[in-house]
Design a protein around this motif. Structure first.
Motif, PDB file in Angstrom:
ATOM      1  N   SER A  16      59.018  27.821  80.055  1.00 37.05           N
ATOM      2  CA  SER A  16      58.271  27.642  78.811  1.00 37.05           C
ATOM      3  C   SER A  16      57.667  28.958  78.344  1.00 37.05           C
ATOM      4  O   SER A  16      57.648  29.244  77.148  1.00 37.05           O
ATOM      5  N   GLN A  17      57.182  29.754  79.274  1.00 40.87           N
ATOM      6  CA  GLN A  17      56.595  31.054  78.918  1.00 40.87           C
ATOM      7  C   GLN A  17      57.668  31.959  78.312  1.00 40.87           C
ATOM      8  O   GLN A  17      57.433  32.646  77.322  1.00 40.87           O
ATOM      9  N   SER A  18      58.850  31.945  78.889  1.00 38.12           N
ATOM     10  CA  SER A  18      59.967  32.741  78.388  1.00 38.12           C
ATOM     11  C   SER A  18      60.377  32.271  76.997  1.00 38.12           C
ATOM     12  O   SER A  18      60.665  33.077  76.108  1.00 38.12           O
ATOM     13  N   LYS A  19      60.391  30.957  76.811  1.00 37.20           N
ATOM     14  CA  LYS A  19      60.743  30.380  75.515  1.00 37.20           C
ATOM     15  C   LYS A  19      59.722  30.803  74.448  1.00 37.20           C
ATOM     16  O   LYS A  19      60.095  31.179  73.333  1.00 37.20           O
ATOM     17  N   LEU A  20      58.449  30.780  74.809  1.00 41.11           N
ATOM     18  CA  LEU A  20      57.401  31.194  73.882  1.00 41.11           C
ATOM     19  C   LEU A  20      57.537  32.674  73.532  1.00 41.11           C
ATOM     20  O   LEU A  20      57.423  33.056  72.370  1.00 41.11           O
ATOM     21  N   GLU A  21      57.821  33.494  74.515  1.00 41.79           N
ATOM     22  CA  GLU A  21      57.988  34.935  74.277  1.00 41.79           C
ATOM     23  C   GLU A  21      59.181  35.187  73.359  1.00 41.79           C
ATOM     24  O   GLU A  21      59.127  36.036  72.466  1.00 41.79           O
ATOM     25  N   GLN A  22      60.263  34.457  73.559  1.00 45.06           N
ATOM     26  CA  GLN A  22      61.433  34.595  72.704  1.00 45.06           C
ATOM     27  C   GLN A  22      61.093  34.216  71.259  1.00 45.06           C
ATOM     28  O   GLN A  22      61.472  34.922  70.323  1.00 45.06           O
ATOM     29  N   LYS A  23      60.365  33.130  71.072  1.00 44.25           N
ATOM     30  CA  LYS A  23      59.962  32.707  69.722  1.00 44.25           C
ATOM     31  C   LYS A  23      59.013  33.727  69.100  1.00 44.25           C
ATOM     32  O   LYS A  23      59.092  34.016  67.905  1.00 44.25           O
ATOM     33  N   ARG A  24      58.109  34.286  69.898  1.00 47.53           N
ATOM     34  CA  ARG A  24      57.185  35.285  69.389  1.00 47.53           C
ATOM     35  C   ARG A  24      57.926  36.514  68.890  1.00 47.53           C
ATOM     36  O   ARG A  24      57.659  37.018  67.801  1.00 47.53           O
ATOM     37  N   LYS A  25      58.906  36.958  69.653  1.00 44.55           N
ATOM     38  CA  LYS A  25      59.705  38.118  69.239  1.00 44.55           C
ATOM     39  C   LYS A  25      60.510  37.811  67.975  1.00 44.55           C
ATOM     40  O   LYS A  25      60.615  38.639  67.076  1.00 44.55           O
ATOM     41  N   GLN A  26      61.069  36.615  67.920  1.00 45.00           N
ATOM     42  CA  GLN A  26      61.841  36.207  66.751  1.00 45.00           C
ATOM     43  C   GLN A  26      60.950  36.158  65.512  1.00 45.00           C
ATOM     44  O   GLN A  26      61.320  36.653  64.443  1.00 45.00           O
ATOM     45  N   LEU A  27      59.762  35.596  65.662  1.00 46.57           N
ATOM     46  CA  LEU A  27      58.824  35.517  64.552  1.00 46.57           C
ATOM     47  C   LEU A  27      58.395  36.917  64.100  1.00 46.57           C
ATOM     48  O   LEU A  27      58.366  37.209  62.903  1.00 46.57           O
ATOM     49  N   ALA A  28      58.079  37.791  65.036  1.00 48.52           N
ATOM     50  CA  ALA A  28      57.673  39.154  64.701  1.00 48.52           C
ATOM     51  C   ALA A  28      58.785  39.877  63.945  1.00 48.52           C
ATOM     52  O   ALA A  28      58.525  40.581  62.958  1.00 48.52           O
ATOM     53  N   ASP A  29      60.027  39.689  64.355  1.00 53.78           N
ATOM     54  CA  ASP A  29      61.162  40.320  63.691  1.00 53.78           C
ATOM     55  C   ASP A  29      61.304  39.829  62.247  1.00 53.78           C
ATOM     56  O   ASP A  29      61.483  40.618  61.326  1.00 53.78           O
ATOM     57  N   VAL A  30      61.194  38.531  62.048  1.00 51.77           N
ATOM     58  CA  VAL A  30      61.316  37.957  60.706  1.00 51.77           C
ATOM     59  C   VAL A  30      60.154  38.423  59.824  1.00 51.77           C
ATOM     60  O   VAL A  30      60.358  38.783  58.661  1.00 51.77           O
ATOM     61  N   ILE A  31      58.945  38.445  60.364  1.00 51.66           N
ATOM     62  CA  ILE A  31      57.780  38.864  59.580  1.00 51.66           C
ATOM     63  C   ILE A  31      57.913  40.316  59.154  1.00 51.66           C
ATOM     64  O   ILE A  31      57.664  40.657  57.992  1.00 51.66           O
ATOM     65  N   ILE A  32      58.342  41.169  60.051  1.00 49.18           N
ATOM     66  CA  ILE A  32      58.505  42.586  59.701  1.00 49.18           C
ATOM     67  C   ILE A  32      59.554  42.745  58.608  1.00 49.18           C
ATOM     68  O   ILE A  32      59.358  43.486  57.642  1.00 49.18           O
ATOM     69  N   LYS A  33      60.674  42.051  58.720  1.00 48.58           N
ATOM     70  CA  LYS A  33      61.716  42.127  57.683  1.00 48.58           C
ATOM     71  C   LYS A  33      61.194  41.592  56.347  1.00 48.58           C
ATOM     72  O   LYS A  33      61.470  42.159  55.291  1.00 48.58           O
ATOM     73  N   PHE A  34      60.440  40.507  56.399  1.00 51.29           N
ATOM     74  CA  PHE A  34      59.888  39.922  55.182  1.00 51.29           C
ATOM     75  C   PHE A  34      58.893  40.880  54.520  1.00 51.29           C
ATOM     76  O   PHE A  34      58.917  41.071  53.303  1.00 51.29           O
ATOM     77  N   LEU A  35      58.024  41.496  55.319  1.00 47.47           N
ATOM     78  CA  LEU A  35      57.051  42.448  54.765  1.00 47.47           C
ATOM     79  C   LEU A  35      57.747  43.663  54.174  1.00 47.47           C
ATOM     80  O   LEU A  35      57.343  44.168  53.112  1.00 47.47           O
ATOM     81  N   LEU A  36      58.788  44.148  54.822  1.00 48.37           N
ATOM     82  CA  LEU A  36      59.547  45.286  54.294  1.00 48.37           C
ATOM     83  C   LEU A  36      60.209  44.902  52.972  1.00 48.37           C
ATOM     84  O   LEU A  36      60.182  45.664  52.001  1.00 48.37           O
TER      85      LEU A  36
END
Length: 166
Positions: A32-52
Motif C-alpha cells: 500500500s505504501q508503494s502504491k501511494l508513492e506511485q500515485k504521488r509521483k504520478q500526481l506530481a508529474d501531471v501537476i507540473i505538466k499542467f502548471l507548465l
C-alpha cells in the motif's frame, strides 16, 4: 487507456482513496505504501505538466496591456509560420493563415475554450488564481469582444481576414 495521461482530479481522487486505505489498515504494509508513492509521483508529474501548460498559455491572464502585447506577438509568430508553410508548399496550420485568420474571433475562442477552462480548474485548486487571474482573463475577453463589435460596426466584419483589415 494505455499510456494516456489521467486528469489531475482523477489521480487526486485515487491518491486520497489509497491514503484512506492506508489509514484504515494502519499503513497496510509495503504494498500500500508503494502504491501511494506511485500515485504521488504520478500526481506530481501531471501537476507540473499542467502548471507548465498554464504558464505557456497565460498571456490572456495578464494585465490588459501585457495580454494584448504578447497576444499580438503570438499572432505574428503564427502568421510567419503560416507564410513559411505556404512558401514551402505545405498545408497551413490552424490559426496561421493570414488570408483567413480573424484575429478577434480567434482570440475570443482561444480564451473561451482554452484559457477559461484551464485557469478555472487551476482556480479550483488554487483559489488565488480565481481571485487574481480570472478577472484579468475576463477583461481581455471583453476587450476582444468589443474590438470585434467595433470592427463590425465600422463595416470591417467577420468575413474580412487580417490582411483585408490592415
Amino acid at each position: 487507456r494505455g499510456n494516456a495521461p489521467q486528469p489531475i482530479l482523477s489521480i487526486l481522487a485515487q491518491t486520497i482513496d489509497v491514503t484512506n486505505e492506508l489509514q484504515a489498515n494502519g499503513n497496510g504494509g509495503d504494498s500500500s505504501q508503494s502504491k501511494l508513492e506511485q500515485k504521488r509521483k504520478q500526481l506530481a508529474d501531471v501537476i507540473i505538466k499542467f502548471l507548465l501548460h498554464a504558464a505557456d498559455i497565460s498571456n490572456s491572464a495578464k494585465t490588459e496591456d501585457l495580454a494584448l502585447y504578447w497576444g499580438g506577438n503570438v499572432i505574428s509568430e503564427f502568421l510567419a509560420q503560416g507564410d513559411k508553410e505556404k512558401e514551402m508548399g505545405l498545408p497551413i496550420s490552424p490559426l496561421c493563415d493570414r488570408d483567413i485568420l480573424k484575429r478577434e474571433e480567434s482570440q475570443i475562442n482561444f480564451i473561451k475554450f482554452m484559457i477559461q477552462p484551464t485557469f478555472g480548474l487551476l482556480g479550483d485548486i488554487i483559489p488565488r488564481v480565481k481571485d487574481e487571474l480570472m478577472p484579468a482573463v475576463d477583461i481581455t475577453l471583453e476587450y476582444w469582444k468589443q474590438e470585434q463589435l467595433r470592427l463590425q460596426t465600422a463595416g470591417i466584419g467577420e468575413n474580412k481576414s487580417i490582411i483585408e483589415r490592415e
